[in-house]
Design a protein around this motif. Structure first.
Motif, PDB file in Angstrom:
ATOM      1  N   TYR A   9      57.367  45.126  57.853  1.00 15.96           N
ATOM      2  CA  TYR A   9      58.015  45.513  59.118  1.00 15.96           C
ATOM      3  C   TYR A   9      57.815  46.989  59.449  1.00 15.96           C
ATOM      4  O   TYR A   9      57.851  47.389  60.607  1.00 15.96           O
ATOM      5  CB  TYR A   9      59.491  45.105  59.157  1.00 15.96           C
ATOM      6  CG  TYR A   9      60.416  45.822  58.204  1.00 15.96           C
ATOM      7  CD1 TYR A   9      60.787  45.235  57.006  1.00 15.96           C
ATOM      8  CD2 TYR A   9      60.933  47.076  58.494  1.00 15.96           C
ATOM      9  CE1 TYR A   9      61.653  45.882  56.128  1.00 15.96           C
ATOM     10  CE2 TYR A   9      61.800  47.724  57.624  1.00 15.96           C
ATOM     11  CZ  TYR A   9      62.147  47.125  56.444  1.00 15.96           C
ATOM     12  OH  TYR A   9      63.002  47.768  55.570  1.00 15.96           O
ATOM     13  N   SER A  16      57.961  39.761  62.344  1.00 11.19           N
ATOM     14  CA  SER A  16      58.863  40.854  62.739  1.00 11.19           C
ATOM     15  C   SER A  16      58.501  41.380  64.114  1.00 11.19           C
ATOM     16  O   SER A  16      59.378  41.674  64.931  1.00 11.19           O
ATOM     17  CB  SER A  16      58.760  42.016  61.755  1.00 11.19           C
ATOM     18  OG  SER A  16      59.369  41.689  60.552  1.00 11.19           O
ATOM     19  N   PHE A  40      63.335  41.075  62.101  1.00 14.61           N
ATOM     20  CA  PHE A  40      63.046  42.469  61.738  1.00 14.61           C
ATOM     21  C   PHE A  40      64.282  43.115  61.114  1.00 14.61           C
ATOM     22  O   PHE A  40      64.227  43.700  60.031  1.00 14.61           O
ATOM     23  CB  PHE A  40      62.617  43.238  62.998  1.00 14.61           C
ATOM     24  CG  PHE A  40      62.341  44.705  62.790  1.00 14.61           C
ATOM     25  CD1 PHE A  40      61.043  45.174  62.693  1.00 14.61           C
ATOM     26  CD2 PHE A  40      63.383  45.627  62.721  1.00 14.61           C
ATOM     27  CE1 PHE A  40      60.783  46.530  62.514  1.00 14.61           C
ATOM     28  CE2 PHE A  40      63.131  46.981  62.546  1.00 14.61           C
ATOM     29  CZ  PHE A  40      61.829  47.426  62.440  1.00 14.61           C
TER      30      PHE A  40
END
Ligand code: PHE
Length: 444
Positions: free
Chosen positions: A101, A355, A373
């Protein structure tokens, strides 16, 4: 093999580790995270944690790495036995997930850099800036594409080996980033109404001090020092016996704190001056910095330079995350560096894309109110990294203290007081704080 490589010098090690510490955490996350968590009520525990358990854990990780000389799994196994090898594997997983992420936000930096090249970032209307940021993150394709660009850059650096490339760019661009931040701070502070931002950051209010602000401060300490994910174990394994671990670690912590505080001072005064919300969230840096640049002469040039530096800061951190994964694959699976990086590139692309999409097309999918995320970030910073830190603390203080002590006293002897402080922090303070905070996070 990765564990045959070494840093070129003590400064090289400090710069690479500070490069890992100073990244999007300090510059992007700290200002909005301090905003969301009540300013000083977050900053004071963050500074406290950094100089107690944070520095002690940095030292412990580096010492385990230098003693164990290998990927985080082999080093922890060699120093503490097979169970600690498993804990090391959790560290590899943590680094992998964070990178997935992290690379999405890294992608935003590339996107803004691209806009700066086209002279299209210095806009003074906050609404347009907010809309632009919103459009970037909610567009699935753009977000995935920029994530791919950032991830590929990270992979390219790690394939070349960290020492020569990244050590060298950090040496010039990290100091440049500091100077630029100072210049932006000066401009920000001279805007009308800017001091309210400084007050917001540093005035302590009891009512903002909640268990969640403290838990978040602890999670952020781990995130900002890059502890608990095997980074410093891996970097420590490339460190020569000529460097003093305690001194280098203090440098790393001081540089990390300084970067975060400067970033806070860079953003918050402008937020107040332009009448934005201090707790506006992830867009803060991408909205306020262009606004400040729109108020200075040659703003476009500065903006360009700023996003280059921001990208380098993000890249040196992403590289450290990938190095943990790549060193593991080389050591444990006997793959080449190239293949290890190739496998990471593909798998991280897919995980990171989930994400990336969670800001736009897939934002409807949430777990406990968090997007994918946010969920990964929450689990990594508040649980996996503290848990990784706990494992290293137990290893260093309870299982292998004589070995760690010897590492800390090489090449120069340390005073008994200092060693006792480090030992106590690792043996009692770190486990206690981690357990209390994790308990609070789960049941508080
Ligand atoms: N410390 C980095 C930052 O602040 C992020 C990071 C976390 C890097 C964990 C490595 C490990 O941006």
């Amino acid at each position: 093999m990765s564990n045959n490589s070494q840093w070129s010098s003590r400064v090289g090690f400090i710069l690479a580790s500070a490069g890992s510490a100073i990244g999007l955490g300090a510059i992007w996350k700290f200002p909005f995270w301090a905003g969301v968590n009540g300013g000083a009520a977050f900053i004071i525990p963050y500074i406290f944690f950094t100089f107690t358990i944070g520095v002690a854990l940095v030292m412990a990780e580096v010492a385990v790495g230098r003693r164990g000389r290998g990927s985080v799994v082999s080093a922890m196994r060699r120093v503490g036995g097979p169970w600690f090898g498993i804990m090391g594997a959790v560290g590899v997983l943590t680094a992998f997930v964070i990178l997935s992420y992290y690379s999405v936000v890294g992608g935003w930096c590339v996107a803004y850099l691209w806009d700066a090249v086209r002279g299209a970032v210095t806009i003074s209307d906050p609404q347009i800036l907010k809309d632009n940021f919103g459009a970037l993150v909610s567009s699935g394709t753009a977000n995935v594409a920029w994530h791919l660009v950032f991830l590929s850059l990270t992979c390219a650096v790690v394939i070349c080996g960290v020492e020569s490339g990244i050590e060298r760019i950090s040496k010039y661009l990290m100091p440049a980033l500091f100077i630029l931040m100072l210049a932006i701070i000066v401009r920000g502070l001279t805007l009308p109404g800017a001091w309210a931002g400084v007050e917001y950051l540093f005035r302590f209010r009891w009512d903002s001090l909640t268990s969640s602000s403290v838990l978040n401060a602890m999670g952020f300490t781990f995130f900002s020092l890059s502890v608990g994910a095997g980074i410093l174990v891996t970097y420590g394994s490339y460190l020569s016996d000529k460097t003093s671990i305690p001194n280098a670690s203090i440098w790393i912590a001081v540089l990390a704190i300084q970067a975060a505080l400067l970033a806070g001072l860079m953003i918050m005064p402008a937020v107040f001056s332009f009448g934005l919300e201090p707790n506006a969230g992830p867009g803060l840096v991408f909205i306020t910095v262009p606004m400040i640049f729109s108020q200075v002469p040659l703003g476009d040039v500065f903006a360009l330079f700023f996003y280059v530096c921001l990208l380098v800061a993000a890249l040196t951190s992403a590289v450290s995350l990938l190095e943990v994964v790549a060193a593991f694959m080389q050591n444990e699976w006997h793959l080449s560096r190239r293949l290890s990086v190739g496998i990471s590139w593909i798998t991280l692309f897919f995980l990171g894309s989930v994400s990336a999409l969670s800001f736009g097309p897939w934002s409807g999918f949430t777990v406990g109110g968090r997007s994918f995320f946010d969920l990964l970030d929450y689990v990594c910073t508040n649980f996996l990294m503290p848990f990784g830190g706990l494992a290293v603390a137990v290893l260093a203080a309870w299982v292998a203290w004589p070995k760690i002590r010897e590492q800390l006293s090489t090449p120069a002897r340390q005073s008994e007081h200092k060693l006792m402080f480090i030992h106590t922090s690792l043996a009692f303070l770190a486990p206690l704080l981690v357990l209390v905070a994790v308990y609070q996070g789960l049941f508080g």
